[in-house]
Design a protein around this motif. Structure first.
Motif, PDB file in Angstrom:
ATOM      1  N   TYR A  14       0.670  -1.318   0.045  1.00  0.00           N
ATOM      2  CA  TYR A  14      -0.028   0.194  -0.081  1.00  0.00           C
ATOM      3  C   TYR A  14       0.842   1.256  -0.122  1.00  0.00           C
ATOM      4  O   TYR A  14       1.913   1.276   0.513  1.00  0.00           O
ATOM      5  N   PHE A  15       0.377   2.316  -0.733  1.00  0.00           N
ATOM      6  CA  PHE A  15       0.872   3.648  -0.505  1.00  0.00           C
ATOM      7  C   PHE A  15       0.140   4.483   0.256  1.00  0.00           C
ATOM      8  O   PHE A  15      -1.143   4.517   0.307  1.00  0.00           O
ATOM      9  N   PHE A  16       0.602   5.099   1.274  1.00  0.00           N
ATOM     10  CA  PHE A  16      -0.267   6.114   2.122  1.00  0.00           C
ATOM     11  C   PHE A  16       0.519   7.457   2.238  1.00  0.00           C
ATOM     12  O   PHE A  16       1.640   7.800   1.843  1.00  0.00           O
ATOM     13  N   THR A  17      -0.463   8.580   2.412  1.00  0.00           N
ATOM     14  CA  THR A  17       0.017   9.405   2.749  1.00  0.00           C
ATOM     15  C   THR A  17      -0.670   9.988   4.136  1.00  0.00           C
ATOM     16  O   THR A  17      -2.035  10.046   4.285  1.00  0.00           O
ATOM     17  N   VAL A  18       0.144  10.433   5.121  1.00  0.00           N
ATOM     18  CA  VAL A  18      -0.468  10.833   6.452  1.00  0.00           C
ATOM     19  C   VAL A  18      -0.069  12.173   6.736  1.00  0.00           C
ATOM     20  O   VAL A  18       1.050  12.788   6.608  1.00  0.00           O
ATOM     21  N   THR A  19      -0.952  12.970   7.258  1.00  0.00           N
ATOM     22  CA  THR A  19      -0.940  14.482   7.319  1.00  0.00           C
ATOM     23  C   THR A  19      -1.130  15.006   8.674  1.00  0.00           C
ATOM     24  O   THR A  19      -2.156  14.490   9.483  1.00  0.00           O
ATOM     25  N   ILE A 115      -1.315  -0.943  -4.198  1.00  0.00           N
ATOM     26  CA  ILE A 115      -0.279  -1.184  -5.341  1.00  0.00           C
ATOM     27  C   ILE A 115      -0.805  -2.329  -5.983  1.00  0.00           C
ATOM     28  O   ILE A 115      -1.049  -3.371  -5.537  1.00  0.00           O
ATOM     29  N   ARG A 116      -1.130  -2.133  -7.437  1.00  0.00           N
ATOM     30  CA  ARG A 116      -1.554  -3.191  -8.108  1.00  0.00           C
ATOM     31  C   ARG A 116      -0.549  -4.168  -8.841  1.00  0.00           C
ATOM     32  O   ARG A 116      -0.889  -5.028  -8.910  1.00  0.00           O
ATOM     33  N   ASP A 117       0.500  -3.562  -9.156  1.00  0.00           N
ATOM     34  CA  ASP A 117       1.517  -4.276  -9.800  1.00  0.00           C
ATOM     35  C   ASP A 117       2.899  -3.623  -9.850  1.00  0.00           C
ATOM     36  O   ASP A 117       3.012  -2.655  -9.103  1.00  0.00           O
ATOM     37  N   ASP A 118       3.816  -4.133 -10.245  1.00  0.00           N
ATOM     38  CA  ASP A 118       5.089  -3.740 -10.499  1.00  0.00           C
ATOM     39  C   ASP A 118       5.124  -2.054 -10.901  1.00  0.00           C
ATOM     40  O   ASP A 118       6.063  -1.272 -10.555  1.00  0.00           O
ATOM     41  N   ASP A 119       4.499  -1.728 -11.938  1.00  0.00           N
ATOM     42  CA  ASP A 119       4.559  -0.596 -12.698  1.00  0.00           C
ATOM     43  C   ASP A 119       3.937   0.535 -11.553  1.00  0.00           C
ATOM     44  O   ASP A 119       4.341   1.429 -11.356  1.00  0.00           O
ATOM     45  N   HIS A 124       4.691   5.167  -7.698  1.00  0.00           N
ATOM     46  CA  HIS A 124       4.644   5.335  -6.054  1.00  0.00           C
ATOM     47  C   HIS A 124       6.284   5.718  -5.722  1.00  0.00           C
ATOM     48  O   HIS A 124       6.442   6.582  -5.055  1.00  0.00           O
ATOM     49  N   VAL A 125       7.015   4.530  -5.939  1.00  0.00           N
ATOM     50  CA  VAL A 125       8.426   4.850  -5.348  1.00  0.00           C
ATOM     51  C   VAL A 125       9.062   6.148  -5.986  1.00  0.00           C
ATOM     52  O   VAL A 125       9.723   6.841  -5.281  1.00  0.00           O
ATOM     53  N   ASP A 126       8.861   6.304  -7.138  1.00  0.00           N
ATOM     54  CA  ASP A 126       9.070   7.588  -7.990  1.00  0.00           C
ATOM     55  C   ASP A 126       8.718   8.748  -7.292  1.00  0.00           C
ATOM     56  O   ASP A 126       9.501   9.713  -7.040  1.00  0.00           O
ATOM     57  N   TYR A 127       7.512   8.633  -6.931  1.00  0.00           N
ATOM     58  CA  TYR A 127       6.781   9.810  -6.305  1.00  0.00           C
ATOM     59  C   TYR A 127       7.356  10.221  -5.058  1.00  0.00           C
ATOM     60  O   TYR A 127       7.610  11.205  -4.379  1.00  0.00           O
ATOM     61  N   ILE A 128       7.576   9.233  -4.270  1.00  0.00           N
ATOM     62  CA  ILE A 128       8.605   9.206  -3.057  1.00  0.00           C
ATOM     63  C   ILE A 128       9.797   9.848  -3.097  1.00  0.00           C
ATOM     64  O   ILE A 128      10.228  10.858  -2.518  1.00  0.00           O
TER      65      ILE A 128
END
Length: 137
Positions: A14-19, A115-119, A124-128
């Motif tokens: 999972y990708f999370f944003t916590v604020t 997260i659905r797949d490797d792409d 999301h890793v690139d976004y981080i």
């Protein structure tokens, strides 16, 4: 009351944003040691893998993978938020409370994406990484 539906996949990533509630705050980076302690203690009790993370002054982005058969990321976030909040209080840092008696530190909810797949993971890793670079320049 609005009921939020969360996608729960046991053993998922999972990708999370916590604020923080106060978007002008820098408490996450100013007290990053307490935040690390909160993560460390929760992971010791309820393991999960941190695949990527960036801590920014008022929010964080993280990618986690949960153990097989486990989909309770909400309980982990609740514990991390609580331990960080109590760590601040134990350090003598004043925190106000809202009308419910809750500390006014965190936004009540968080944003989550399965997260659905490797792409999808790579995006999301690139976004981080982008957030890390743009906030350290």
């Amino acid at each position: 009351m609005v009921h939020y539906r969360r996608n729960r996949v046991a053993g998922g990533t999972y990708f999370f944003t916590v604020t923080l509630r106060d978007r002008s705050s820098d408490r996450l980076v100013r007290h990053v040691g307490l935040l690390r302690d909160a993560f460390r203690s929760v992971r010791a009790e309820r393991p999960f893998t941190i695949d990527a993370i960036v801590i920014l002054p008022d929010h964080l982005h993280a990618i986690w993978t949960l153990p097989a058969g486990d989909a309770d990321y909400s309980g982990r976030w609740r514990a991390i938020k609580s331990r960080f909040t109590h760590g601040l209080r134990a350090s003598g840092i004043p925190l106000s409370r809202d009308s419910r008696g809750e500390y006014r530190l965190w936004q009540r909810r968080f944003w989550e994406h399965t997260i659905r797949d490797d792409d999808d993971l790579n995006r999301h890793v690139d976004y981080i990484h982008y957030n890390l670079r743009s906030n350290t320049a």
